[in-house]
Design an enzyme around this catalytic site. Sequence first.
Site, PDB file in Angstrom:
ATOM      1  N   ARG A   1       0.820  -1.226   0.000  1.00 25.76           N
ATOM      2  CA  ARG A   1       0.000   0.000   0.000  1.00 25.76           C
ATOM      3  C   ARG A   1       0.843   1.260   0.000  1.00 25.76           C
ATOM      4  O   ARG A   1       0.357   2.326  -0.364  1.00 25.76           O
ATOM      5  CB  ARG A   1      -0.954   0.005   1.200  1.00 25.76           C
ATOM      6  CG  ARG A   1      -2.085   1.032   1.037  1.00 25.76           C
ATOM      7  CD  ARG A   1      -2.975   1.175   2.261  1.00 25.76           C
ATOM      8  NE  ARG A   1      -2.317   1.818   3.362  1.00 25.76           N
ATOM      9  CZ  ARG A   1      -2.043   1.257   4.534  1.00 25.76           C
ATOM     10  NH1 ARG A   1      -2.368   0.000   4.767  1.00 25.76           N
ATOM     11  NH2 ARG A   1      -1.438   1.938   5.486  1.00 25.76           N
TER      12      ARG A   1
ATOM     13  N   TYR B   1      -9.210  18.614 -17.162  1.00 24.16           N
ATOM     14  CA  TYR B   1      -9.787  17.269 -17.230  1.00 24.16           C
ATOM     15  C   TYR B   1     -11.046  17.198 -16.338  1.00 24.16           C
ATOM     16  O   TYR B   1     -11.051  17.758 -15.230  1.00 24.16           O
ATOM     17  CB  TYR B   1      -8.734  16.267 -16.760  1.00 24.16           C
ATOM     18  CG  TYR B   1      -9.189  14.842 -16.802  1.00 24.16           C
ATOM     19  CD1 TYR B   1      -9.325  14.178 -18.013  1.00 24.16           C
ATOM     20  CD2 TYR B   1      -9.501  14.170 -15.637  1.00 24.16           C
ATOM     21  CE1 TYR B   1      -9.760  12.867 -18.053  1.00 24.16           C
ATOM     22  CE2 TYR B   1      -9.927  12.850 -15.668  1.00 24.16           C
ATOM     23  CZ  TYR B   1     -10.056  12.210 -16.880  1.00 24.16           C
ATOM     24  OH  TYR B   1     -10.488  10.911 -16.915  1.00 24.16           O
TER      25      TYR B   1
ATOM     26  N   LYS C   1      -2.196   7.001 -19.808  1.00 22.47           N
ATOM     27  CA  LYS C   1      -2.164   7.496 -21.180  1.00 22.47           C
ATOM     28  C   LYS C   1      -0.801   7.193 -21.794  1.00 22.47           C
ATOM     29  O   LYS C   1      -0.450   6.046 -21.933  1.00 22.47           O
ATOM     30  CB  LYS C   1      -2.507   8.990 -21.176  1.00 22.47           C
ATOM     31  CG  LYS C   1      -3.707   9.356 -20.280  1.00 22.47           C
ATOM     32  CD  LYS C   1      -5.031   8.801 -20.751  1.00 22.47           C
ATOM     33  CE  LYS C   1      -6.150   8.930 -19.725  1.00 22.47           C
ATOM     34  NZ  LYS C   1      -6.393  10.259 -19.180  1.00 22.47           N
TER      35      LYS C   1
ATOM     36  N   ASP D   1      -0.364  19.285 -14.550  1.00 17.65           N
ATOM     37  CA  ASP D   1      -0.728  17.990 -15.134  1.00 17.65           C
ATOM     38  C   ASP D   1      -0.158  17.974 -16.551  1.00 17.65           C
ATOM     39  O   ASP D   1      -0.642  18.686 -17.433  1.00 17.65           O
ATOM     40  CB  ASP D   1      -2.256  17.853 -15.142  1.00 17.65           C
ATOM     41  CG  ASP D   1      -2.737  16.538 -15.769  1.00 17.65           C
ATOM     42  OD1 ASP D   1      -1.970  15.920 -16.539  1.00 17.65           O
ATOM     43  OD2 ASP D   1      -3.891  16.147 -15.501  1.00 17.65           O
TER      44      ASP D   1
HETATM   45  C1  PLP Z   1      -7.055  10.745 -18.089  1.00 22.55           C
HETATM   46  C2  PLP Z   1      -6.594  11.998 -17.483  1.00 22.55           C
HETATM   47  C3  PLP Z   1      -6.586  12.159 -16.083  1.00 22.55           C
HETATM   48  C4  PLP Z   1      -7.102  11.095 -15.143  1.00 22.55           C
HETATM   49  O1  PLP Z   1      -6.306   9.967 -15.170  1.00 22.55           O
HETATM   50  P1  PLP Z   1      -6.812   8.487 -14.711  1.00 22.55           P
HETATM   51  O2  PLP Z   1      -5.602   7.666 -14.911  1.00 22.55           O
HETATM   52  O3  PLP Z   1      -7.967   8.133 -15.595  1.00 22.55           O
HETATM   53  O4  PLP Z   1      -7.227   8.617 -13.288  1.00 22.55           O
HETATM   54  C5  PLP Z   1      -6.091  13.351 -15.579  1.00 22.55           C
HETATM   55  N1  PLP Z   1      -5.643  14.345 -16.383  1.00 22.55           N
HETATM   56  C6  PLP Z   1      -5.647  14.229 -17.725  1.00 22.55           C
HETATM   57  C7  PLP Z   1      -5.134  15.352 -18.561  1.00 22.55           C
HETATM   58  C8  PLP Z   1      -6.112  13.055 -18.320  1.00 22.55           C
HETATM   59  O5  PLP Z   1      -6.130  12.947 -19.659  1.00 22.55           O
END
Ligand code: PLP
Length: 400
Positions: A53, A107, A204, A179
């Site tokens: 964890r 997002y 991604k 991000d």
């Molecule tokens: C998909 C995405 C997220 C969230 O990610 P998860 O892995 O689905 O939790 C956050 N920010 C961006 C820009 C994304 O494309």
Amino acid sequence: MIESDRSRPGPATLGVHAGSEPPVIGGPVAPSIVRSATFFGGFGPDDPLIYGRYNNSPTHRAVGEKIAALEGAAAGLVVASGMAAISMALLAFTRAGDHVVAARHLYGATHDFLERELPRRGVEVTRVDPERPEAWRAALRPRTRVLYLEVPTNPTLRVVDPAVPAGVAEEQGAELIVDATFATPINLRVLDRGATLVVHSATKYLGGHSDLVAGAVAGSGERVEAVASLARLYGPALDPQAVWLLDRGLRTLALRMERHNASALALARWLEGRPGVLRVHHPGLESHPDHALARTLLRGGGGILSLVVEGGAGGADAFCRALRVARVAPSLGGVETLVSQPRFTSHRQLTPAEREAAGIPDGFVRISVGLEEVEDLQADLARGLEAVLALAREGKGAAG
Ligand SMILES: *Cc1c(COP(=O)(O)O)cnc(C)c1O
């Protein structure tokens, strides 16, 4: 770390080697998955506590180090999803009474976290248009602790230099969390531009094969530990199997991004001005509002392009239905080309008028360009546009 003649190894080298153990005769070349949930220790107060964890098994740590190396950070951490990385980071740097300034277009789940979860915990949030430093500065309050941004944005691919809010954050003594899911460290290392923490949906491009859900953060040791300590409480542990798959993806990240960048730009250029196409968004196009900045800031325009087809919602539906190589699905960043309409996915909560105001009219299609032959993708998009034009002809025929 890595032995190289260059003072700093490049991203393709880091993607393959960073975080790995020095070679041992008879040892495995490929990393092993350490499946153990717990690890020996605990005889004394100084023994490290390693536990599934805690996201600190040897497998977790190696991949955290690799992501840190790619981002040029002192430390990195992998967690169970992009939203785990984002929510833990936002909670780690705020407490009741604090204030966050965030870019307007984010997002969907991040938007909801800022608009619902943080206020529930007594943290107020102000949204700004991120291009202007004055907008960030004007939104500051005495207790502004975090500035938050995405580069490039989804789905219109606007590019903001993180250095713009970074100066404001530094004056304020606040964190700048970025991000960089769409950029990846291959196209932009946001910490070099003044961000204090970078967060990723590793689901991604970092994973890159649409077969795992994961998140990552990277920054100074102290900041990453602040996020890790909160993750130990909330518990978003990444399974070792997924950590290993993420590492496997990272080994080809630089190579994949080169291809994603090149194919998306080639297709964006081909699409622009074609019959049936009203608008194309890609930072590599001269028509893009941030093209000049993107050219100096980014090493590539990224693998996502968006277009607006004629015929509104019906046109976009016809376009998507005609595709044979590209597939319709949410998410992005994998080897396969995926298309989606924001009105059904990321922006379904907005009204058509609100979407239009955000630059996402009906007819808007986002394409995550994969690694297929670009000629095959081009032929596929031509099929889609043929369907858009056929629909327009039918419409005219019916009207006349
Ligand atoms: C998909 C995405 C997220 C969230 O990610 P998860 O892995 O689905 O939790 C956050 N920010 C961006 C820009 C994304 O494309």
